[in-house]
Design a protein around this motif. Structure first.
Motif, PDB file in Angstrom:
ATOM      1  N   ASN A 456       0.828  -1.217   0.000  1.00 41.51           N
ATOM      2  CA  ASN A 456       0.000   0.000   0.000  1.00 41.51           C
ATOM      3  C   ASN A 456       0.859   1.263   0.000  1.00 41.51           C
ATOM      4  O   ASN A 456       0.610   2.223   0.753  1.00 41.51           O
ATOM      5  CB  ASN A 456      -0.988  -0.002   1.166  1.00 41.51           C
ATOM      6  N   TYR A 457       1.871   1.239  -0.860  1.00 42.86           N
ATOM      7  CA  TYR A 457       2.751   2.387  -1.061  1.00 42.86           C
ATOM      8  C   TYR A 457       2.716   2.831  -2.512  1.00 42.86           C
ATOM      9  O   TYR A 457       2.378   2.051  -3.414  1.00 42.86           O
ATOM     10  CB  TYR A 457       4.194   2.038  -0.685  1.00 42.86           C
ATOM     11  N   LYS A 458       3.082   4.094  -2.723  1.00 44.89           N
ATOM     12  CA  LYS A 458       3.302   4.643  -4.049  1.00 44.89           C
ATOM     13  C   LYS A 458       4.798   4.881  -4.188  1.00 44.89           C
ATOM     14  O   LYS A 458       5.409   5.499  -3.308  1.00 44.89           O
ATOM     15  CB  LYS A 458       2.537   5.956  -4.229  1.00 44.89           C
ATOM     16  N   SER A 459       5.399   4.383  -5.263  1.00 43.77           N
ATOM     17  CA  SER A 459       6.840   4.528  -5.479  1.00 43.77           C
ATOM     18  C   SER A 459       7.118   5.841  -6.208  1.00 43.77           C
ATOM     19  O   SER A 459       6.583   6.070  -7.292  1.00 43.77           O
ATOM     20  CB  SER A 459       7.377   3.347  -6.297  1.00 43.77           C
ATOM     21  N   ILE A 460       7.951   6.682  -5.609  1.00 43.37           N
ATOM     22  CA  ILE A 460       8.233   8.004  -6.165  1.00 43.37           C
ATOM     23  C   ILE A 460       9.675   8.053  -6.678  1.00 43.37           C
ATOM     24  O   ILE A 460      10.625   7.885  -5.900  1.00 43.37           O
ATOM     25  CB  ILE A 460       8.020   9.108  -5.116  1.00 43.37           C
ATOM     26  N   PHE A 461       9.842   8.312  -7.956  1.00 39.95           N
ATOM     27  CA  PHE A 461      11.168   8.472  -8.555  1.00 39.95           C
ATOM     28  C   PHE A 461      11.414   9.968  -8.776  1.00 39.95           C
ATOM     29  O   PHE A 461      11.066  10.773  -7.925  1.00 39.95           O
ATOM     30  CB  PHE A 461      11.255   7.651  -9.838  1.00 39.95           C
ATOM     31  N   TRP A 462      11.967  10.357  -9.885  1.00 40.39           N
ATOM     32  CA  TRP A 462      12.235  11.773 -10.123  1.00 40.39           C
ATOM     33  C   TRP A 462      12.432  12.025 -11.603  1.00 40.39           C
ATOM     34  O   TRP A 462      12.754  11.137 -12.376  1.00 40.39           O
ATOM     35  CB  TRP A 462      13.478  12.221  -9.343  1.00 40.39           C
ATOM     36  N   SER A 463      12.213  13.287 -11.979  1.00 34.21           N
ATOM     37  CA  SER A 463      12.477  13.705 -13.361  1.00 34.21           C
ATOM     38  C   SER A 463      13.542  14.791 -13.403  1.00 34.21           C
ATOM     39  O   SER A 463      13.808  15.358 -14.455  1.00 34.21           O
ATOM     40  CB  SER A 463      11.190  14.188 -14.039  1.00 34.21           C
ATOM     41  N   PHE A 464      14.121  15.090 -12.230  1.00 34.17           N
ATOM     42  CA  PHE A 464      15.302  15.955 -12.165  1.00 34.17           C
ATOM     43  C   PHE A 464      16.154  15.503 -10.987  1.00 34.17           C
ATOM     44  O   PHE A 464      15.658  15.275  -9.877  1.00 34.17           O
ATOM     45  CB  PHE A 464      14.948  17.425 -11.955  1.00 34.17           C
ATOM     46  N   ALA A 465      17.447  15.389 -11.232  1.00 35.29           N
ATOM     47  CA  ALA A 465      18.431  15.147 -10.168  1.00 35.29           C
ATOM     48  C   ALA A 465      19.784  15.599 -10.698  1.00 35.29           C
ATOM     49  O   ALA A 465      19.999  15.667 -11.916  1.00 35.29           O
ATOM     50  CB  ALA A 465      18.470  13.671  -9.768  1.00 35.29           C
ATOM     51  N   TYR A 466      20.692  15.910  -9.792  1.00 36.86           N
ATOM     52  CA  TYR A 466      22.045  16.254 -10.221  1.00 36.86           C
ATOM     53  C   TYR A 466      23.012  15.852  -9.116  1.00 36.86           C
ATOM     54  O   TYR A 466      22.593  15.423  -8.021  1.00 36.86           O
ATOM     55  CB  TYR A 466      22.151  17.736 -10.590  1.00 36.86           C
ATOM     56  N   LEU A 467      24.298  15.975  -9.369  1.00 38.82           N
ATOM     57  CA  LEU A 467      25.311  15.505  -8.419  1.00 38.82           C
ATOM     58  C   LEU A 467      25.454  16.505  -7.276  1.00 38.82           C
ATOM     59  O   LEU A 467      26.334  17.375  -7.282  1.00 38.82           O
ATOM     60  CB  LEU A 467      26.645  15.296  -9.141  1.00 38.82           C
ATOM     61  N   ASN A 472      31.746  16.737   0.326  1.00 37.41           N
ATOM     62  CA  ASN A 472      33.126  17.213   0.208  1.00 37.41           C
ATOM     63  C   ASN A 472      33.430  17.826  -1.155  1.00 37.41           C
ATOM     64  O   ASN A 472      34.541  18.296  -1.386  1.00 37.41           O
ATOM     65  CB  ASN A 472      34.101  16.061   0.465  1.00 37.41           C
ATOM     66  N   ASN A 473      32.452  17.813  -2.029  1.00 44.40           N
ATOM     67  CA  ASN A 473      32.658  18.354  -3.368  1.00 44.40           C
ATOM     68  C   ASN A 473      31.342  18.967  -3.855  1.00 44.40           C
ATOM     69  O   ASN A 473      30.740  18.518  -4.820  1.00 44.40           O
ATOM     70  CB  ASN A 473      33.118  17.255  -4.326  1.00 44.40           C
ATOM     71  N   GLN A 474      30.919  20.012  -3.149  1.00 43.14           N
ATOM     72  CA  GLN A 474      29.636  20.623  -3.455  1.00 43.14           C
ATOM     73  C   GLN A 474      29.711  21.479  -4.724  1.00 43.14           C
ATOM     74  O   GLN A 474      30.691  22.200  -4.947  1.00 43.14           O
ATOM     75  CB  GLN A 474      29.172  21.485  -2.283  1.00 43.14           C
ATOM     76  N   PRO A 475      28.682  21.383  -5.559  1.00 43.96           N
ATOM     77  CA  PRO A 475      28.679  22.153  -6.810  1.00 43.96           C
ATOM     78  C   PRO A 475      28.513  23.650  -6.555  1.00 43.96           C
ATOM     79  O   PRO A 475      28.002  24.070  -5.509  1.00 43.96           O
ATOM     80  CB  PRO A 475      27.482  21.574  -7.564  1.00 43.96           C
ATOM     81  N   ASP A 476      28.910  24.423  -7.534  1.00 42.70           N
ATOM     82  CA  ASP A 476      28.816  25.879  -7.466  1.00 42.70           C
ATOM     83  C   ASP A 476      27.361  26.326  -7.346  1.00 42.70           C
ATOM     84  O   ASP A 476      26.465  25.773  -7.988  1.00 42.70           O
ATOM     85  CB  ASP A 476      29.434  26.470  -8.731  1.00 42.70           C
ATOM     86  N   HIS A 477      27.111  27.335  -6.521  1.00 41.88           N
ATOM     87  CA  HIS A 477      25.742  27.796  -6.285  1.00 41.88           C
ATOM     88  C   HIS A 477      25.072  28.288  -7.559  1.00 41.88           C
ATOM     89  O   HIS A 477      23.957  27.875  -7.894  1.00 41.88           O
ATOM     90  CB  HIS A 477      25.748  28.923  -5.239  1.00 41.88           C
ATOM     91  N   ALA A 478      25.725  29.204  -8.241  1.00 40.81           N
ATOM     92  CA  ALA A 478      25.103  29.847  -9.403  1.00 40.81           C
ATOM     93  C   ALA A 478      24.819  28.847 -10.521  1.00 40.81           C
ATOM     94  O   ALA A 478      23.715  28.844 -11.099  1.00 40.81           O
ATOM     95  CB  ALA A 478      25.995  30.976  -9.913  1.00 40.81           C
ATOM     96  N   SER A 479      25.785  27.996 -10.818  1.00 46.84           N
ATOM     97  CA  SER A 479      25.573  27.033 -11.902  1.00 46.84           C
ATOM     98  C   SER A 479      24.529  25.985 -11.528  1.00 46.84           C
ATOM     99  O   SER A 479      23.752  25.528 -12.375  1.00 46.84           O
ATOM    100  CB  SER A 479      26.896  26.355 -12.270  1.00 46.84           C
ATOM    101  N   SER A 480      24.465  25.628 -10.254  1.00 42.51           N
ATOM    102  CA  SER A 480      23.465  24.662  -9.806  1.00 42.51           C
ATOM    103  C   SER A 480      22.064  25.247  -9.907  1.00 42.51           C
ATOM    104  O   SER A 480      21.125  24.588 -10.376  1.00 42.51           O
ATOM    105  CB  SER A 480      23.744  24.231  -8.366  1.00 42.51           C
ATOM    106  N   LEU A 481      21.913  26.489  -9.471  1.00 44.69           N
ATOM    107  CA  LEU A 481      20.613  27.148  -9.575  1.00 44.69           C
ATOM    108  C   LEU A 481      20.180  27.257 -11.029  1.00 44.69           C
ATOM    109  O   LEU A 481      19.008  27.004 -11.370  1.00 44.69           O
ATOM    110  CB  LEU A 481      20.687  28.540  -8.930  1.00 44.69           C
ATOM    111  N   GLN A 482      21.106  27.609 -11.905  1.00 42.42           N
ATOM    112  CA  GLN A 482      20.773  27.722 -13.318  1.00 42.42           C
ATOM    113  C   GLN A 482      20.353  26.370 -13.897  1.00 42.42           C
ATOM    114  O   GLN A 482      19.415  26.274 -14.689  1.00 42.42           O
ATOM    115  CB  GLN A 482      21.959  28.281 -14.103  1.00 42.42           C
TER     116      GLN A 482
END
Length: 524
Positions: A456-467, A472-482
Motif C-alpha cells: 500500500n505504497y506509491k513509489s516516487i522516482f524523479w524527473s530531475f536530479a544532479y550531483l 566534500n565536493n559541493q557544486p557551485d551555487h550559481a551554476s546549480s541554480l541555473q
C-alpha cells in the motif's frame, strides 16, 4: 389424511417458511450493501448547474477571475478530502462524499443571496492538497473560509475548530455555526475548540494558512448511527444553519477580514487539517492499492533509474515519460501530470546540518515538500522529523538500511521488511502513516514495484536530479541554480539531497524563479 402425512406436510411448510425467510434476509442485506456502495460511488448532491455563474470553483482559474465579484462578501467553502483521499469511512460510507453533499448544499443556499459570492475548493470528487485549498481562498481574497468534515472515533455530536490565537471575528463565526446547528438538531453540541486534538498551541493547516476567519466544522461521527441518521435527514437544515451563521457574523463584523490574523508567513508550525484528514500533515495517509498477484513470478531484473538528455517540446524528459507509461500500473510515479506544477522532494539518509535551513526556507516561502527518511535518520533526528510533520510536509519512506546494491538485491521478504519496519517505527513514534517510498540508489525491478504496491505504497522516482550529494565536493551555487531552472518542466519531480549545502543556499531563489515562471508547487 393420516397423522404421518399431516406431520410431513407441516414439516415441509415449516422448511419452506424458513427458506423463504432466509432468502428475504439475504435480499435485504444485499440491498443494504448496495445502498452503502452507491453512497460510496455515486454521492448524491445538489446540481450546481442550477446556479451556474454564481459559484466559482478552483478548477478553472481564468474563468473564475471573470466570474468573481469582489464587491460581494466572498465565502470560500471547502469540502474536505476528495479523489484518492476518502477521509474516514464506516461500512462503505466515505467521508469525502458526505463532505461534498453538505458543501454543495451550503453553496446552493448562499448563492441565492444577493450580496454573497460563493467560491468552492471542489465541486466534485477531486483531490486537492491543503496548500491548494488555502491558496485558492487567499488568492481570491475570501472573507470567510469554512471547511466541512465528518468525524470518527469515540463519541458523537458536532464540533468546530479554530486556530489557537483566533480573533473575535473567527470565534464568532465558529460559535454562530455551532449555535445554529444545535438549533437545527444534533445529537450533542461539542462546542468550539482551539488548536488541534493533540495540542492547543498547534493549529490545523487550513486554519493557520488562510488569511481570513476560518473554521473546520465536524458534522457528527461517521461511526455513530444516530449522527449519520441526523446528517442524512437534515442536510438542508444544516446548510441553512451554516449559511445563516456566516451572514450573522457578517452583519456583526462587516466584510473586511484582512486584519483577522497575521500573515501566514509569520506564524508557527501547523498540524494536519483534522484528526482524520489524510495527505500532508500529522497523520499521513493510508492507501488501499489493488493487490498484484504472483509478485514472485514477475521480472526481478534490477534497473538503475537515470535520465537521458532528450526532452519533449515541454522540456519533459522522455525517459521519465516512457517509464511512467511502462511502470505506472504498479503505482509508480516518475513524472507528474502535464500541469505547471512541480514537486520538491528531499532524501534524508543522514543529517549534515542543512535540513534546518531547508525547513526555514520552505516555511518562509509557504511551500510543502516531501522528505524521504531512513529509520536511522528518524531515530537520530526526532526533532527534525517532528518539525517536518508539524509544518505540513509529507514524510516518505526511504527504507531501513538504505541497501547500497538496491532493493532488488534483497529477497522479497527482506525488501518488505525494509519498508514495513521503517513504517512501523514512524507510526509508533510519530503517529504518522507513510505512503510514499523512494528506492535507495534508484535501483528497482518490476517485481519490487509490485511488492511496494502490495505494501500500500506509491513509489516516487524523479524527473530531475544532479550531483549534489557529495558533501566534500559541493557544486557551485550559481551554476546549480541555473541547472535547476533550465530543467523546469510540467509535473517535474525534483530530487534534492538534504545534506547539500548548495541546495540549502539556493532553495529560496529557486522557489522564487519557479513562481516567476508561472509554476506552482504540489505534493503527492
Amino acid at each position: 389424511m393420516n397423522a404421518e402425512k399431516r406431520r410431513k406436510k407441516r414439516l415441509r411448510n415449516l422448511v419452506c417458511i424458513v427458506y423463504c425467510s432466509l432468502q428475504l434476509l439475504i435480499v435485504l442485506a444485499l440491498f443494504q450493501g448496495m445502498g452503502s456502495l452507491l453512497h460510496k460511488l455515486v454521492p448524491a448532491g445538489i446540481d450546481l448547474s442550477q446556479i451556474e455563474g454564481k459559484i466559482v470553483v478552483v478548477d478553472d482559474e481564468q474563468e473564475n477571475k471573470d466570474k468573481l465579484d469582489e464587491n460581494k462578501l466572498i465565502v470560500c467553502l471547502d469540502a474536505g478530502h476528495g479523489g484518492k483521499d476518502n477521509g474516514s469511512d464506516y461500512r462503505l460510507r466515505y467521508e469525502k462524499n458526505d463532505n461534498l453533499k453538505i458543501t454543495q448544499a451550503v453553496a446552493a443556499y448562499l448563492a441565492d443571496k444577493e450580496n454573497i459570492q460563493v467560491i468552492m475548493t471542489r465541486s466534485d470528487d477531486t483531490f486537492l492538497s491543503l496548500e491548494e485549498r488555502t491558496s485558492f481562498a487567499n488568492q481570491n481574497n475570501a472573507d470567510y473560509f469554512v471547511s466541512l468534515h465528518r468525524n470518527t472515533g469515540e463519541g458523537n455530536g458536532v464540533e468546530t475548530w479554530i486556530r489557537s490565537d483566533a480573533d473575535d471575528k473567527t470565534q464568532a463565526l465558529a460559535k454562530n455555526i455551532m449555535d445554529n446547528l444545535d438549533a437545527a438538531g444534533i445529537s450533542r453540541n461539542r462546542g468550539v475548540k482551539k488548536g488541534t486534538q493533540k495540542s492547543e498551541s498547534k493549529d490545523y493547516y487550513v486554519n493557520l494558512h488562510t488569511n481570513m476567519p476560518a473554521c473546520i466544522v465536524e458534522l457528527g461521527f461517521m461511526n455513530s448511527p444516530t449522527d449519520n441518521q441526523l446528517f442524512d435527514a437534515n442536510i438542508d437544515s444544516y446548510a441553512k444553519a451554516i449559511g445563516d451563521a456566516v451572514l450573522k457574523t457578517y452583519e456583526s463584523y462587516g466584510k473586511d477580514g484582512a486584519d483577522a490574523k497575521e500573515s501566514v508567513e509569520d506564524v508557527p508550525g501547523t498540524e494536519e487539517q483534522t484528526s482524520t484528514e489524510t495527505g500532508t500533515g500529522t497523520t499521513g495517509q493510508v492507501l488501499q492499492n489493488t493487490p498484484i498477484e504472483n509478485v514472485s513470478s514477475l521480472d526481478a531484473t534490477s534497473h538503475d533509474w537515470g535520465l537521458g538528455s532528450h526532452t519533449d517540446d515541454e522540456n519533459r524528459p522522455l525517459d521519465a515519460i516512457n517509464a511512467q507509461e511502462t511502470y505506472g500500473k504498479y503505482n509508480a510515479c516518475f513524472i507528474g501530470d502535464d500541469t505547471k506544477d512541480i514537486y520538491l522532494t528531499f532524501d534524508e539518509g543522514y543529517e549534515y546540518g542543512q535540513t534546518e535551513s531547508i525547513l526555514n526556507t520552505l516555511k518562509e516561502k509557504g511551500v510543502s515538500a516531501t522528505f524521504f527518511v531512513t529509520e536511522p535518520y528518524a531515530k537520530e533526528n526526532p526533532d527534525l522529523v517532528r518539525r517536518m510533520i508539524d509544518e505540513g510536509h509529507v514524510l516518505g519512506n526511504h527504507s531501513v538500511t538504505h541497501p547500497s546494491a538496491g532493493m532488488p538485491s534483497l529477497s522479497l521478504d527482506k525488501q518488505e521488511n525494509e519498508v514495513t519496519e521503517n513504517h512501523a517505527y514512524i507510526k509508533e513514534n510519530f503517529g504518522y502513516d507513510m505512503y510514499l517510498f523512494r528506492y535507495p540508489t534508484g535501483r528497482f525491478s518490476e517485481q519490487s514495484l509490485a511488492l511496494l504496491n502490495n505494501c500500500n505504497y506509491k513509489s516516487i522516482f524523479w524527473s530531475f536530479a544532479y550531483l549534489d550529494y557529495d558533501v566534500n565536493n559541493q557544486p557551485d551555487h550559481a551554476s546549480s541554480l541555473q541547472k535547476m531552472k533550465d530543467k523546469l518542466h510540467p509535473g517535474a519531480i525534483y530530487l534534492l539531497h538534504a545534506e547539500s549545502e548548495t541546495n540549502a543556499a539556493v532553495l529560496g531563489d529557486f522557489i522564487d524563479a519557479v513562481r516567476a515562471a508561472g509554476y506552482g508547487f504540489k505534493n503527492f
